[in-house]
Design a protein around this motif. Sequence first.
Motif, PDB file in Angstrom:
ATOM      1  N   GLU A 176       0.816  -1.212   0.000  1.00 59.76           N
ATOM      2  CA  GLU A 176       0.000   0.000   0.000  1.00 59.76           C
ATOM      3  C   GLU A 176       0.856   1.270   0.000  1.00 59.76           C
ATOM      4  O   GLU A 176       0.452   2.302  -0.528  1.00 59.76           O
ATOM      5  CB  GLU A 176      -0.949   0.008   1.206  1.00 59.76           C
ATOM      6  CG  GLU A 176      -0.307   0.175   2.566  1.00 59.76           C
ATOM      7  CD  GLU A 176       0.290  -1.102   3.141  1.00 59.76           C
ATOM      8  OE1 GLU A 176       0.759  -1.065   4.296  1.00 59.76           O
ATOM      9  OE2 GLU A 176       0.276  -2.143   2.433  1.00 59.76           O
ATOM     10  N   GLU A 234       1.966   2.446  -3.517  1.00 61.36           N
ATOM     11  CA  GLU A 234       0.981   3.104  -4.372  1.00 61.36           C
ATOM     12  C   GLU A 234       1.348   4.579  -4.569  1.00 61.36           C
ATOM     13  O   GLU A 234       1.816   5.239  -3.640  1.00 61.36           O
ATOM     14  CB  GLU A 234      -0.417   3.005  -3.751  1.00 61.36           C
ATOM     15  CG  GLU A 234      -0.949   1.596  -3.593  1.00 61.36           C
ATOM     16  CD  GLU A 234      -1.260   0.945  -4.937  1.00 61.36           C
ATOM     17  OE1 GLU A 234      -1.527   1.683  -5.907  1.00 61.36           O
ATOM     18  OE2 GLU A 234      -1.222  -0.297  -5.010  1.00 61.36           O
ATOM     19  N   LYS A 235       1.131   5.074  -5.771  1.00 58.45           N
ATOM     20  CA  LYS A 235       1.443   6.475  -6.054  1.00 58.45           C
ATOM     21  C   LYS A 235       0.637   7.428  -5.179  1.00 58.45           C
ATOM     22  O   LYS A 235       1.043   8.561  -4.936  1.00 58.45           O
ATOM     23  CB  LYS A 235       1.183   6.783  -7.531  1.00 58.45           C
ATOM     24  CG  LYS A 235       2.161   6.115  -8.486  1.00 58.45           C
ATOM     25  CD  LYS A 235       1.890   6.525  -9.928  1.00 58.45           C
ATOM     26  CE  LYS A 235       2.891   5.888 -10.871  1.00 58.45           C
ATOM     27  NZ  LYS A 235       2.643   6.265 -12.296  1.00 58.45           N
ATOM     28  N   SER A 236      -0.516   6.963  -4.717  1.00 57.68           N
ATOM     29  CA  SER A 236      -1.388   7.809  -3.904  1.00 57.68           C
ATOM     30  C   SER A 236      -0.958   7.908  -2.449  1.00 57.68           C
ATOM     31  O   SER A 236      -1.544   8.670  -1.673  1.00 57.68           O
ATOM     32  CB  SER A 236      -2.827   7.271  -3.960  1.00 57.68           C
ATOM     33  OG  SER A 236      -2.868   5.932  -3.479  1.00 57.68           O
ATOM     34  N   SER A 237       0.070   7.148  -2.045  1.00 59.64           N
ATOM     35  CA  SER A 237       0.515   7.167  -0.653  1.00 59.64           C
ATOM     36  C   SER A 237       1.497   8.306  -0.419  1.00 59.64           C
ATOM     37  O   SER A 237       2.628   8.274  -0.908  1.00 59.64           O
ATOM     38  CB  SER A 237       1.173   5.836  -0.277  1.00 59.64           C
ATOM     39  OG  SER A 237       1.741   5.919   1.017  1.00 59.64           O
ATOM     40  N   PHE A 238       1.087   9.291   0.337  1.00 61.80           N
ATOM     41  CA  PHE A 238       1.989  10.400   0.671  1.00 61.80           C
ATOM     42  C   PHE A 238       3.152   9.902   1.529  1.00 61.80           C
ATOM     43  O   PHE A 238       4.295  10.337   1.339  1.00 61.80           O
ATOM     44  CB  PHE A 238       1.224  11.499   1.420  1.00 61.80           C
ATOM     45  CG  PHE A 238       0.201  12.206   0.588  1.00 61.80           C
ATOM     46  CD1 PHE A 238       0.575  13.051  -0.448  1.00 61.80           C
ATOM     47  CD2 PHE A 238      -1.150  12.032   0.830  1.00 61.80           C
ATOM     48  CE1 PHE A 238      -0.364  13.708  -1.220  1.00 61.80           C
ATOM     49  CE2 PHE A 238      -2.109  12.682   0.059  1.00 61.80           C
ATOM     50  CZ  PHE A 238      -1.712  13.527  -0.961  1.00 61.80           C
ATOM     51  N   ARG A 273       5.665   7.930  -0.731  1.00 59.40           N
ATOM     52  CA  ARG A 273       6.475   8.772  -1.609  1.00 59.40           C
ATOM     53  C   ARG A 273       7.484   9.593  -0.801  1.00 59.40           C
ATOM     54  O   ARG A 273       8.575   9.884  -1.266  1.00 59.40           O
ATOM     55  CB  ARG A 273       5.577   9.700  -2.439  1.00 59.40           C
ATOM     56  CG  ARG A 273       4.553   8.984  -3.329  1.00 59.40           C
ATOM     57  CD  ARG A 273       5.154   8.099  -4.414  1.00 59.40           C
ATOM     58  NE  ARG A 273       5.963   6.991  -3.935  1.00 59.40           N
ATOM     59  CZ  ARG A 273       5.483   5.894  -3.329  1.00 59.40           C
ATOM     60  NH1 ARG A 273       4.182   5.758  -3.106  1.00 59.40           N
ATOM     61  NH2 ARG A 273       6.316   4.932  -2.940  1.00 59.40           N
TER      62      ARG A 273
END
Length: 216
Positions: free
Chosen positions: A127, A130-134, A137
């Motif tokens: 999880e 995922e690119k959506s995980s601040f 990243r």
Amino acid sequence: MKHAKPLPGYLVQRYHGWKATAYQENQSWYRRLADEGQRPRAMVISCCDSRVHVTAIFGADQGEFFIHRNIANLVPSYEPDGNQHGTSAAVEYAVTALKVAHIVVLGHSNCGGVQGCLDMCSGHAPELDEKSSFVGRWMDILRPGYEKIKDIPDAQGQLRALEKQAVLTSLDNLMTFPFVSAAVEKGQLSIHGLWNDIGEGGLEQYIPATEKFEAI
């Protein structure tokens, strides 16, 4: 803004307690800070973790430290790409406007952010990939550090080593900022790497000559 609510009662009560005691006893100092502005000696970059009490560890008063907190006390490399960079902005302000003499990167034991990086890089937290995980990243900053410790056999040893790699990664990245490296080279600024053992109250500092963290 319709979703905002009044402050919880216990925080209101604590505020009034502070105003009646600590502030009342030192109100001339607070007014001086307000009128004359801040002149902190050092910037401290620490983790958001609520267990890391920066001012208590060093017995610091108001106005002494310029403190920036983020997940896992990380500093990204210098990338003036037009995006919003809270940590980079804080470093810039501390060095170019406040003229701090020291920048301290303070890591700590049992860091949840570092544990997340360890889990993500070892394939146990998809999880976070995922690119959506601040969080994921942000923890990408520490991926190179994971490569240095991944062969340590035990999990606790890996975590502690990666916590210290987070400090070293931040120190290396600080030196990619032109205004930081220039100030360091001129002798106007020094950078320091520390690691705090929360449970034991221990504090270690990185010693370049030995390439190790040693107890203070």
